[in-house]
Design an enzyme around this catalytic site. Structure first.
Site, mmCIF file in Angstrom:
data_model
loop_
_atom_site.group_PDB
_atom_site.id
_atom_site.type_symbol
_atom_site.label_atom_id
_atom_site.label_comp_id
_atom_site.label_asym_id
_atom_site.label_seq_id
_atom_site.Cartn_x
_atom_site.Cartn_y
_atom_site.Cartn_z
ATOM 1 N N ARG A 56 21.865 23.104 50.612
ATOM 2 C CA ARG A 56 21.656 23.823 49.633
ATOM 3 C C ARG A 56 21.616 25.483 49.758
ATOM 4 N NH1 ARG A 56 19.127 20.745 45.376
ATOM 5 N NH2 ARG A 56 17.840 19.256 46.643
ATOM 6 N N ASN A 97 24.028 28.048 35.751
ATOM 7 C CA ASN A 97 23.111 27.202 36.813
ATOM 8 C C ASN A 97 24.461 26.141 36.973
ATOM 9 O OD1 ASN A 97 22.044 26.139 38.695
ATOM 10 N ND2 ASN A 97 19.934 26.406 37.071
ATOM 11 N N GLU A 127 25.187 34.423 38.989
ATOM 12 C CA GLU A 127 24.380 32.725 38.489
ATOM 13 C C GLU A 127 22.651 32.572 38.831
ATOM 14 O OE1 GLU A 127 24.931 30.278 42.960
ATOM 15 O OE2 GLU A 127 24.381 32.295 43.357
ATOM 16 N N HIS A 143 27.131 23.613 45.552
ATOM 17 C CA HIS A 143 26.982 23.459 47.004
ATOM 18 C C HIS A 143 28.107 23.374 47.083
ATOM 19 C CE1 HIS A 143 22.551 25.105 46.732
ATOM 20 N NE2 HIS A 143 22.631 23.230 45.913
ATOM 21 N N TYR A 174 10.701 22.558 39.845
ATOM 22 C CA TYR A 174 11.576 23.134 38.640
ATOM 23 C C TYR A 174 10.102 23.320 37.501
ATOM 24 C CZ TYR A 174 15.522 22.019 41.422
ATOM 25 O OH TYR A 174 16.613 21.354 42.362
ATOM 26 N N ASP A 189 36.304 28.554 41.093
ATOM 27 C CA ASP A 189 38.107 29.032 40.816
ATOM 28 C C ASP A 189 38.219 29.362 39.574
ATOM 29 O OD1 ASP A 189 38.713 28.523 43.681
ATOM 30 O OD2 ASP A 189 40.179 26.609 43.415
ATOM 31 N N ARG A 245 15.170 26.346 51.062
ATOM 32 C CA ARG A 245 15.103 24.429 50.970
ATOM 33 C C ARG A 245 15.821 23.683 51.906
ATOM 34 N NH1 ARG A 245 15.734 22.952 44.627
ATOM 35 N NH2 ARG A 245 14.444 21.111 45.214
ATOM 36 N N PRO A 256 24.288 20.184 36.290
ATOM 37 C CA PRO A 256 23.548 18.345 36.521
ATOM 38 C C PRO A 256 22.414 18.216 36.248
ATOM 39 C CG PRO A 256 25.072 18.681 38.125
ATOM 40 C CD PRO A 256 25.890 19.921 37.461
ATOM 41 N N ASN A 257 21.950 17.203 35.668
ATOM 42 C CA ASN A 257 20.571 17.239 35.633
ATOM 43 C C ASN A 257 19.302 18.058 35.118
ATOM 44 O OD1 ASN A 257 20.697 14.395 36.860
ATOM 45 N ND2 ASN A 257 20.918 16.004 39.063
ATOM 46 N N HIS A 308 19.398 29.452 39.451
ATOM 47 C CA HIS A 308 18.690 28.954 39.902
ATOM 48 C C HIS A 308 17.022 29.511 40.372
ATOM 49 C CE1 HIS A 308 22.459 27.839 42.183
ATOM 50 N NE2 HIS A 308 22.621 28.637 42.049
ATOM 51 N N ILE A 309 16.721 27.949 39.381
ATOM 52 C CA ILE A 309 15.370 27.925 39.484
ATOM 53 C C ILE A 309 14.476 27.939 40.208
ATOM 54 C CG2 ILE A 309 13.650 26.304 38.118
ATOM 55 C CD1 ILE A 309 15.881 25.627 36.210
ATOM 56 N N SER A 310 14.924 27.184 41.658
ATOM 57 C CA SER A 310 13.961 27.428 43.044
ATOM 58 C C SER A 310 14.842 28.108 44.029
ATOM 59 C CB SER A 310 14.402 25.962 42.856
ATOM 60 O OG SER A 310 16.377 25.124 43.533
ATOM 61 N N ALA A 322 23.638 21.038 41.386
ATOM 62 C CA ALA A 322 24.012 20.570 42.631
ATOM 63 C C ALA A 322 25.390 21.014 42.624
ATOM 64 C CB ALA A 322 24.111 19.026 42.785
ATOM 65 N N ARG A 330 12.280 16.055 35.865
ATOM 66 C CA ARG A 330 12.369 16.279 36.837
ATOM 67 C C ARG A 330 11.481 16.951 38.153
ATOM 68 N NH1 ARG A 330 17.932 19.767 38.353
ATOM 69 N NH2 ARG A 330 17.256 18.666 40.127
HETATM 70 C C1 DQA Z 1 18.631 24.465 41.727
HETATM 71 C C2 DQA Z 1 19.438 24.165 42.135
HETATM 72 C C3 DQA Z 1 20.170 22.796 43.086
HETATM 73 O O1 DQA Z 1 20.101 22.983 45.040
HETATM 74 C C4 DQA Z 1 19.715 21.538 42.539
HETATM 75 O O2 DQA Z 1 21.103 20.976 42.794
HETATM 76 C C5 DQA Z 1 19.612 21.895 41.209
HETATM 77 C C6 DQA Z 1 18.831 22.793 41.048
HETATM 78 C C7 DQA Z 1 18.045 25.498 40.749
HETATM 79 O O3 DQA Z 1 18.299 25.770 39.400
HETATM 80 O O4 DQA Z 1 16.746 25.698 41.199
HETATM 81 O O5 DQA Z 1 20.184 21.159 40.449
HETATM 82 O O6 DQA Z 1 20.568 24.801 40.639
#
Ligand code: DQA
Length: 158
Positions: free
Chosen positions: A110, A73, A97, A79, A22, A86, A106, A9-10, A99-101, A76, A17
């Site tokens: 997270r 990725n 996996e 978490h 990011y 599963d 953080r 998501p997002n 994660h950009i950040s 959210a 964003r």
């Molecule tokens: C994220 C980190 C997550 O905590 C956050 O909810 C995201 C992006 C990252 O790529 O850093 O949407 O997965």
């Protein structure tokens, strides 16, 4: 050989964003770079983005018997989602996996990660370059798996 890239998501909002977290790159640009790497290595690649947990579960399940690697990725859902965890566990496909950040630096919430324990590796905090690192890692894993299968076949033939 096929890699499926799953974005949660997002992540369709990248470039818009929270650019201070990011960066300015859009998801399409990240995917174009990954596609170039896949083409260079003769590997098929598919991209999928959803804001819905169940759709991500469905996509992971669809990878069964179809893909040899998953780069995800979960955003959210990282978490919170036992369902995505599963699904990854169920299909038993090597998964990386991204994660950009750096989620460890953080907010406290997270730091809870449902997904990492079922992944071969986690790449965090490199910005969009993390997807390139994931491609390199996945190509390495896939070539090791292939070599192991070939060795097993050769042993069976003797
Ligand atoms: C994220 C980190 C997550 O905590 C956050 O909810 C995201 C992006 C990252 O790529 O850093 O949407 O997965």
């Amino acid at each position: 050989m096929k890699i499926v890239v799953i974005q949660g998501p997002n992540l369709n909002m990248l470039g818009i964003r929270e650019q201070h977290v990011y960066g300015p790159m859009k998801l399409e640009q990240i995917h174009a770079q990954m596609k170039d790497v896949a083409t260079q290595h003769g590997v098929e690649i598919e991209f999928f983005q959803s804001n819905l947990e169940g759709e991500i579960v469905d996509k992971v399940q669809e990878c069964y018997g179809e893909a040899q690697g998953i780069i995800i990725n979960p955003a959210a859902y990282t978490h919170t989602s036992i369902a995505i965890r599963d699904a990854i566990s169920a299909v038993s496909i090597p998964t990386i996996e991204v994660h950009i950040s750096n989620i460890h630096r953080r907010e406290e919430f997270r730091k809870t990660n449902m997904i990492a324990p079922v992944c071969a590796s986690s790449i965090v905090g490199f910005g969009p370059f993390g997807y390139h690192l994931a491609m390199m890692g996945m190509l390495q894993i896939m070539s090791e798996v292939k070599a192991a299968q070939e060795a097993q076949q050769a042993a069976g033939a003797n």
